[in-house]
Write a protein that holds these residues in place. Structure first.
Motif, PDB file in Angstrom:
ATOM      1  N   CYS A  52      -9.374   4.163 -11.811  1.00  0.00           N
ATOM      2  CA  CYS A  52      -8.717   4.403 -10.564  1.00  0.00           C
ATOM      3  C   CYS A  52      -7.256   4.684 -10.727  1.00  0.00           C
ATOM      4  N   VAL A  53      -7.147   6.128 -10.873  1.00  0.00           N
ATOM      5  CA  VAL A  53      -5.841   6.711 -11.447  1.00  0.00           C
ATOM      6  C   VAL A  53      -4.565   6.195 -10.930  1.00  0.00           C
ATOM      7  N   PRO A  54      -4.523   6.317  -9.680  1.00  0.00           N
ATOM      8  CA  PRO A  54      -3.113   5.649  -9.079  1.00  0.00           C
ATOM      9  C   PRO A  54      -2.816   4.237  -9.691  1.00  0.00           C
ATOM     10  N   PHE A  55      -3.873   3.558  -9.602  1.00  0.00           N
ATOM     11  CA  PHE A  55      -3.545   2.155 -10.150  1.00  0.00           C
ATOM     12  C   PHE A  55      -3.395   1.959 -11.711  1.00  0.00           C
ATOM     13  N   ARG A  56      -4.009   2.763 -12.396  1.00  0.00           N
ATOM     14  CA  ARG A  56      -3.615   3.109 -13.716  1.00  0.00           C
ATOM     15  C   ARG A  56      -2.242   3.506 -14.018  1.00  0.00           C
ATOM     16  N   GLU A  57      -1.717   4.735 -13.259  1.00  0.00           N
ATOM     17  CA  GLU A  57      -0.486   5.082 -13.367  1.00  0.00           C
ATOM     18  C   GLU A  57       0.642   3.979 -13.051  1.00  0.00           C
ATOM     19  N   GLN A  58       0.396   3.253 -12.063  1.00  0.00           N
ATOM     20  CA  GLN A  58       1.348   2.048 -11.713  1.00  0.00           C
ATOM     21  C   GLN A  58       1.467   0.945 -12.717  1.00  0.00           C
ATOM     22  N   GLN A 156      21.412  -9.419   5.756  1.00  0.00           N
ATOM     23  CA  GLN A 156      20.045 -10.430   6.208  1.00  0.00           C
ATOM     24  C   GLN A 156      20.680 -11.440   7.181  1.00  0.00           C
ATOM     25  N   VAL A 157      19.985 -11.487   8.215  1.00  0.00           N
ATOM     26  CA  VAL A 157      20.186 -12.524   9.086  1.00  0.00           C
ATOM     27  C   VAL A 157      19.533 -13.912   8.767  1.00  0.00           C
ATOM     28  N   ASN A 158      20.014 -14.898   8.681  1.00  0.00           N
ATOM     29  CA  ASN A 158      19.275 -16.280   8.324  1.00  0.00           C
ATOM     30  C   ASN A 158      18.237 -16.619   9.320  1.00  0.00           C
ATOM     31  N   GLY A 159      17.341 -17.072   9.128  1.00  0.00           N
ATOM     32  CA  GLY A 159      16.320 -17.624   9.925  1.00  0.00           C
ATOM     33  C   GLY A 159      15.257 -16.518  10.348  1.00  0.00           C
ATOM     34  N   VAL A 160      15.478 -15.273  10.144  1.00  0.00           N
ATOM     35  CA  VAL A 160      14.548 -14.121  10.563  1.00  0.00           C
ATOM     36  C   VAL A 160      13.392 -14.093   9.491  1.00  0.00           C
ATOM     37  N   LYS A 161      12.360 -14.187  10.071  1.00  0.00           N
ATOM     38  CA  LYS A 161      11.025 -14.405   9.175  1.00  0.00           C
ATOM     39  C   LYS A 161      10.975 -12.908   8.380  1.00  0.00           C
ATOM     40  N   GLN A 162      10.767 -13.053   7.012  1.00  0.00           N
ATOM     41  CA  GLN A 162      10.878 -11.787   6.270  1.00  0.00           C
ATOM     42  C   GLN A 162       9.119 -11.434   6.425  1.00  0.00           C
ATOM     43  N   GLU A 163       8.972  -9.749   6.358  1.00  0.00           N
ATOM     44  CA  GLU A 163       7.740  -9.396   6.374  1.00  0.00           C
ATOM     45  C   GLU A 163       6.912  -9.549   5.231  1.00  0.00           C
ATOM     46  N   PRO A 164       5.652  -9.748   5.053  1.00  0.00           N
ATOM     47  CA  PRO A 164       4.924  -9.774   3.872  1.00  0.00           C
ATOM     48  C   PRO A 164       4.962  -8.598   3.032  1.00  0.00           C
ATOM     49  N   MET A 165       5.364  -9.002   1.603  1.00  0.00           N
ATOM     50  CA  MET A 165       5.538  -8.224   0.730  1.00  0.00           C
ATOM     51  C   MET A 165       4.490  -7.066   0.525  1.00  0.00           C
ATOM     52  N   VAL A 166       4.505  -5.686   0.384  1.00  0.00           N
ATOM     53  CA  VAL A 166       3.315  -4.795   0.137  1.00  0.00           C
ATOM     54  C   VAL A 166       3.659  -4.341  -1.331  1.00  0.00           C
ATOM     55  N   THR A 167       2.838  -5.011  -2.287  1.00  0.00           N
ATOM     56  CA  THR A 167       2.990  -4.609  -3.721  1.00  0.00           C
ATOM     57  C   THR A 167       2.041  -3.134  -3.881  1.00  0.00           C
ATOM     58  N   TRP A 168       2.218  -2.734  -5.187  1.00  0.00           N
ATOM     59  CA  TRP A 168       1.518  -1.509  -5.309  1.00  0.00           C
ATOM     60  C   TRP A 168       0.028  -1.711  -5.315  1.00  0.00           C
ATOM     61  N   VAL A 169      -0.367  -3.133  -5.712  1.00  0.00           N
ATOM     62  CA  VAL A 169      -1.897  -3.421  -5.695  1.00  0.00           C
ATOM     63  C   VAL A 169      -2.372  -3.297  -4.050  1.00  0.00           C
ATOM     64  N   HIS A 170      -1.360  -3.768  -3.336  1.00  0.00           N
ATOM     65  CA  HIS A 170      -1.750  -3.530  -1.858  1.00  0.00           C
ATOM     66  C   HIS A 170      -2.135  -2.222  -1.343  1.00  0.00           C
ATOM     67  N   LYS A 171      -1.256  -1.284  -1.854  1.00  0.00           N
ATOM     68  CA  LYS A 171      -1.038  -0.035  -1.528  1.00  0.00           C
ATOM     69  C   LYS A 171      -2.423   0.632  -1.709  1.00  0.00           C
ATOM     70  N   ASN A 172      -2.836   0.376  -2.955  1.00  0.00           N
ATOM     71  CA  ASN A 172      -4.309   0.730  -3.464  1.00  0.00           C
ATOM     72  C   ASN A 172      -5.381   0.179  -2.773  1.00  0.00           C
ATOM     73  N   PHE A 173      -5.384  -1.171  -2.775  1.00  0.00           N
ATOM     74  CA  PHE A 173      -6.752  -1.752  -2.347  1.00  0.00           C
ATOM     75  C   PHE A 173      -6.618  -2.392  -1.114  1.00  0.00           C
ATOM     76  N   GLN A 174      -5.698  -2.628  -0.357  1.00  0.00           N
ATOM     77  CA  GLN A 174      -5.411  -3.425   0.964  1.00  0.00           C
ATOM     78  C   GLN A 174      -6.048  -2.545   2.330  1.00  0.00           C
ATOM     79  N   GLY A 175      -6.801  -3.142   2.804  1.00  0.00           N
ATOM     80  CA  GLY A 175      -7.244  -2.561   4.179  1.00  0.00           C
ATOM     81  C   GLY A 175      -6.986  -3.737   5.176  1.00  0.00           C
ATOM     82  N   PRO A 248      -8.322   1.279   7.035  1.00  0.00           N
ATOM     83  CA  PRO A 248      -9.228   1.405   5.918  1.00  0.00           C
ATOM     84  C   PRO A 248      -8.176   1.768   4.640  1.00  0.00           C
ATOM     85  N   PRO A 249      -8.493   0.888   3.681  1.00  0.00           N
ATOM     86  CA  PRO A 249      -7.739   1.094   2.430  1.00  0.00           C
ATOM     87  C   PRO A 249      -7.728   2.651   1.624  1.00  0.00           C
ATOM     88  N   ARG A 250      -6.884   2.727   0.702  1.00  0.00           N
ATOM     89  CA  ARG A 250      -6.888   4.125  -0.018  1.00  0.00           C
ATOM     90  C   ARG A 250      -7.920   4.187  -1.112  1.00  0.00           C
TER      91      ARG A 250
END
Length: 368
Positions: A52-58, A156-175, A248-250
């Protein structure tokens, strides 16, 4: 050479080089992985992920950026990144590498994989991807906290809920899946999104991935004891429910549920059903108007009659060639041979080699 990584070059390796000849892809490496006592479940998945070349490169980039940290910060991510870097940077084109450090770390992290028993390849893949996500998220939070400690909060504003982090694992596999429920009394549709890193599909005899996906998204009626509580009607109502692929995921990973618990036998039985998986796959049941097209690049195959024993191998497409990885051994195979891993049209068959996890890459996916 890094401790725990040994290299050998056998007849199979030179045979593979000879078979590819002048067509050996520039810069590519085809290395078998040594088995450390029933670690074929691990080796087969690692080969699929390596190609899975993009995953390997990361991973290789991650290793390059973090190799100065030393053994004190070793974890499953650094071990995997080190292994993929070792393979990709070999002077020889073929051979065998012993992923000793990765396997040792895996057994340290999860006692399920600690012994020498036969393990499930899908369970390993699921654990690995989620564990990598956890490590990347912790590293990101640590870096953010250090940045905050060293300077201003950068607006950054206190009390504002942070968006879930999107890692490069997510970018490859998450749908994203959408679970839609329609009240049959007031027609109100309730939609709930959930993320996925792979899709587990129920299978039937003499079917295809397309029909399995269609069944996955089929409409189910909720009635009798299964009625749905409609917020608008403020009461339990009959409803229709369906699951759709919203985004759909990558990399689409499909797990075929070949191991079914049989109550009358009080054990799991392997379903050797014939399930056709195409080289090119269209997802037509997404919420978007356009179809998502995918190309098959890896298959993890289970060999054997049951879930608690057997063997795993993998088929991988690399630079328009198909390769067969069986622990230390690597061979070229013809594309037409993939059909032999669809399963059996009969209940009992001498052929026990069945496709178990499929890896599809989105056609035309943008590189990021």
């Amino acid at each position: 050479m890094v401790d725990g990584v040994t290299l050998t070059m056998g007849v199979a390796g030179s045979k593979l080089e000879k078979a590819l000849g002048d067509h050996f892809p520039e810069g590519e490496r085809y290395f078998g992985l040594e088995n450390f006592g029933n670690t074929c479940y691990c080796n087969s998945v690692l080969q699929a992920l390596y190609f899975c070349v993009p995953f390997r490169e990361q991973l290789v980039e991650y290793y390059s950026n973090n190799k100065s940290q030393g053994d004190g910060d070793e974890n499953l991510l650094t071990c995997l990144a080190e292994l993929f870097t070792q393979i990709s940077s070999q002077k020889k084109k073929t051979g065998v590498i012993a992923p000793k450090r990765f396997v040792q770390r895996l057994r340290k992290e999860n006692d399920v994989f600690r012994g020498f028993m036969h393990q499930d390849a899908h369970e390993f893949l699921n654990f690995l991807l989620n564990h990598l996500v956890d490590i990347l998220e912790k590293e990101s939070h640590k870096a953010k906290n250090q940045a905050l400690a060293n300077g201003p909060s950068n607006g950054q504003v206190n009390g504002v809920k942070q968006e879930p982090m999107v890692t490069w694992v997510h970018k490859n596999f998450q749908g994203i899946l959408t679970n839609e429920t329609r009240c049959l009394r007031c027609e109100t549709v309730t939609a709930r999104d959930e993320t996925f890193l792979d899709l587990s599909l129920d299978i039937e005899q003499n079917s295809s991935i397309t029909s399995c996906l269609k069944n996955f998204s089929s409409t189910e009626t909720l009635n009798a004891e299964d009625k749905f509580f409609c917020d608008k009607c403020c009461s339990l109502q009959e409803a229709q429910k369906r699951m759709k692929i919203k985004k759909p995921p990558r990399i689409l990973v499909i797990h075929l549920k070949r191991f079914k618990f049989m109550e009358q036998l009080n054990r799991h039985k392997k379903l050797s059903y014939r399930v056709v998986f195409p080289l090119e796959l269209k997802l037509s049941n997404t919420m978007e108007a356009a179809d998502s097209e995918y190309s098959l690049f890896a298959v993890v195959v289970h060999v054997g009659s049951g879930p608690n024993h057997g063997h795993y191998v993998s088929l991988v497409k690399s630079h328009n060639h198909w390769l067969f990885f069986d622990d230390e051994n690597v061979e070229m195979i013809d594309e037409s041979a993939i059909q032999t891993f669809f399963g059996s049209a009969q209940e009992y068959s001498n052929n026990t080699d069945h496709g178990y996890i499929l890896f599809y890459e989105s056609i035309g996916a943008d590189k990021y």
